[in-house]
Design an enzyme around this catalytic site. Structure first.
Site, PDB file in Angstrom:
ATOM      1  N   ARG A 174      -9.011  11.365   9.280  1.00 31.03           N
ATOM      2  CA  ARG A 174      -8.148   9.843   9.489  1.00 31.03           C
ATOM      3  C   ARG A 174      -7.128   9.908  10.827  1.00 31.03           C
ATOM      4  O   ARG A 174      -6.205   9.093  10.546  1.00 31.03           O
ATOM      5  CB  ARG A 174      -7.758   8.970   8.097  1.00 31.03           C
ATOM      6  CG  ARG A 174      -8.560   8.231   7.152  1.00 31.03           C
ATOM      7  CD  ARG A 174      -7.743   7.555   6.918  1.00 31.03           C
ATOM      8  NE  ARG A 174      -9.371   6.741   6.005  1.00 31.03           N
ATOM      9  CZ  ARG A 174      -9.453   6.092   4.879  1.00 31.03           C
ATOM     10  NH1 ARG A 174      -8.169   4.585   4.979  1.00 31.03           N
ATOM     11  NH2 ARG A 174     -10.481   6.184   4.284  1.00 31.03           N
TER      12      ARG A 174
ATOM     13  N   ASP B 150      -0.071   5.987   1.562  1.00 30.51           N
ATOM     14  CA  ASP B 150      -1.336   5.761   2.075  1.00 30.51           C
ATOM     15  C   ASP B 150      -1.395   6.295   3.064  1.00 30.51           C
ATOM     16  O   ASP B 150      -1.767   7.289   3.623  1.00 30.51           O
ATOM     17  CB  ASP B 150      -1.457   4.201   1.653  1.00 30.51           C
ATOM     18  CG  ASP B 150      -2.821   3.194   2.279  1.00 30.51           C
ATOM     19  OD1 ASP B 150      -3.908   4.346   1.468  1.00 30.51           O
ATOM     20  OD2 ASP B 150      -2.958   2.718   2.702  1.00 30.51           O
TER      21      ASP B 150
ATOM     22  N   ASP C 166      -1.107   2.204   9.854  1.00 32.44           N
ATOM     23  CA  ASP C 166      -2.225   1.218   9.749  1.00 32.44           C
ATOM     24  C   ASP C 166      -2.574   0.309  10.310  1.00 32.44           C
ATOM     25  O   ASP C 166      -0.822  -0.291  10.157  1.00 32.44           O
ATOM     26  CB  ASP C 166      -2.542   0.941   7.874  1.00 32.44           C
ATOM     27  CG  ASP C 166      -3.157   3.073   7.735  1.00 32.44           C
ATOM     28  OD1 ASP C 166      -2.932   3.392   7.884  1.00 32.44           O
ATOM     29  OD2 ASP C 166      -3.290   2.310   6.317  1.00 32.44           O
TER      30      ASP C 166
ATOM     31  N   ASP D  43       0.985  -1.362   0.471  1.00 30.20           N
ATOM     32  CA  ASP D  43       0.445  -0.024  -0.286  1.00 30.20           C
ATOM     33  C   ASP D  43       0.687   0.994  -0.251  1.00 30.20           C
ATOM     34  O   ASP D  43       0.671   2.689  -0.356  1.00 30.20           O
ATOM     35  CB  ASP D  43      -0.990   0.256   1.147  1.00 30.20           C
ATOM     36  CG  ASP D  43      -1.965  -0.962   1.129  1.00 30.20           C
ATOM     37  OD1 ASP D  43      -2.594  -1.115   0.091  1.00 30.20           O
ATOM     38  OD2 ASP D  43      -2.517  -1.827   2.429  1.00 30.20           O
TER      39      ASP D  43
END
Length: 437
Positions: A315, A259, A263, A235
């Site tokens: 986010r 990205d 994460d 990613d």
């Protein structure tokens, strides 16, 4: 006693031990220094406490009195700096006061907080010194490189011989029980694929500059001394946690990746993301793979003492399914929203400072995603003791009962008025040997 392992020999099978090292080490005793104040200073210190202890009305809750005393003590320590080198940040106060931190590096592993507090990394192993910034062969990494260090089977505490920028050819796939410790050097992982923590446990990532991370893949990559395999396209995350547990990502500076910056997906849990400085990025942090991936219902992540800074869009984090404790962070920039989620996550926001952007349409901290209000109104999201600045507002949901947040509570929040002090040194630190970091 820490062992220093310099690797400068040709690659051979003897460099790949087949079993985890079982060596045990005694935990180092923490040294505490306490200054002895004069009588006049003790009088001043006591005077700060007396107003909190004397009241003409009955005490309704004795616990509140104890909390008031602790607050007064902490405030007096900040005002009278000779009493403590403490900052109010419990992680930093655990190790940064030690001028011999460089000789006691592995003590850091005892300082974690939150859901990732049991991540010991390479505490029980030798110290491995990275001497080569190259990454010429992801299948047969050269001894002395970072890739060679992270794939070993035994626990290792990985440090750097000097300043270096490491441009990886493919994802850096880590093996269990590893610490990457950038203290004492300026270490940048940038310009290529970055760090992948996949189906492994007990990882500490500390003191790195991680930025401009790219996609990798469609290539063979080694992930242990005995195994390498084909990797599909990645990613482009700064730190990708995939099915990992007992992970601590602390005091890193992260920005501008393809990205996410950090994460965590596919059943990852027991994670703390703390003291990081994040800037110039769109989708900052995704926690939870998808709305339909229900294995993430057991995910527990602590996001504490981070500075979410300039150039961030959204986010911070974006959550799914699990339990998320967002505590004592400083949010100084966002363009769309700060905290979002879908698929009924539990979000416990405590003691943060949220400074909204000037755009009057972007003042809301929260975003309930991919569901009508009839659904998300039952999700447990709460704001407790958060400081809202410049018109910021948090939209709570759910029943609001404290019991609902038991699995999303991982440490005691400090007052939001202290957030600026707690997060002032977020990001990779500049540490010099022989002095406090």
């Amino acid at each position: 006693m820490a062992f220093i392992l310099f690797i400068n020999t040709p690659l051979s099978s003897s460099l790949f031990p087949q079993h985890l090292s079982q060596q045990n080490k005694r935990k180092r005793k923490r040294k505490t220094t306490m200054a002895i104040p004069s009588l006049s200073l003790l009088f001043l210190f006591s005077s700060l406490l007396i107003p909190n202890l004397i009241s003409s009305s009955p005490v309704q809750d004795p616990e509140l009195v104890v909390q008031d005393v602790h607050r007064a003590i902490n405030a007096s320590r900040r005002n009278l700096a000779f009493l403590s080198c403490g900052t109010g940040n419990p992680i930093d106060d655990c190790w940064r006061c030690d001028p011999d931190w460089e000789k006691n590096r592995q003590r850091l592993a005892d300082c974690a907080i939150g859901f990732g507090k049991n991540a010991i990394g390479g505490r029980e192993g030798k110290i491995y010194v990275v001497t080569d910034s190259g990454d010429d062969d992801p299948v047969n990494p050269k001894p002395g490189t970072l890739r060679h260090a992270v794939i070993q089977d035994e626990p290792l505490w990985i440090i750097f011989a000097g300043d270096m920028t490491i441009q990886l050819k493919e994802e850096l796939i880590m093996n269990s029980f590893k610490t990457i410790d950038g203290r004492g050097a300026s270490v940048h992982i940038a310009g290529g694929p970055c760090i992948t923590i996949q189906f492994v446990t007990n990882i500490i990532i500390h003191g790195l500059n991680i930025h401009d991370c790219k996609q990798g893949g469609n290539a063979m990559v080694r992930d242990s001394p005995k195994h390498y395999g084909w990797r599909t396209v990645s990613d482009g995350d700064g730190v990708s946690i995939f099915g990992g547990s007992h992970i601590w990502v602390d005091h890193n500076s992260l920005s501008n990746c393809k990205d996410g910056l950090v994460d965590a997906i596919h059943g990852s849990t027991a994670i703390t993301i703390s003291n990081n400085y994040m800037t110039h990025h769109d989708k900052v942090m995704l926690l939870g793979h998808s709305d339909t991936y229900t294995q993430d219902k057991n995910m527990q992540v602590t996001i504490a003492f981070n500075h979410f800074g300039e150039g961030l869009v959204q986010r911070m984090p974006r959550c799914r399914h699990g339990y998320f404790h967002v505590v004592n962070n400083d949010y100084t920039h966002w363009e769309m929203y700060a905290i979002g989620g879908s698929a009924n996550p539990t979000i416990n926001s405590q003691g943060n400072r949220f400074t909204a952007p000037e755009d009057r349409f972007s003042k809301e901290v929260t975003k309930h995603e991919d569901a009508p209000e009839s659904d998300w109104k039952n999700w447990n999201w709460r704001s407790e003791g958060d400081l809202m600045v410049n018109g910021a507002f948090f939209t709570p949901s759910g029943a609001g009962a404290s019991s609902s947040y038991a699995k999303a509570s991982s440490l005691g929040a400090r007052p939001s008025s202290l957030v600026a002090t707690i997060t002032t040194n977020a990001g990779a630190l500049s540490c010099k040997k022989g002095s406090r970091c």
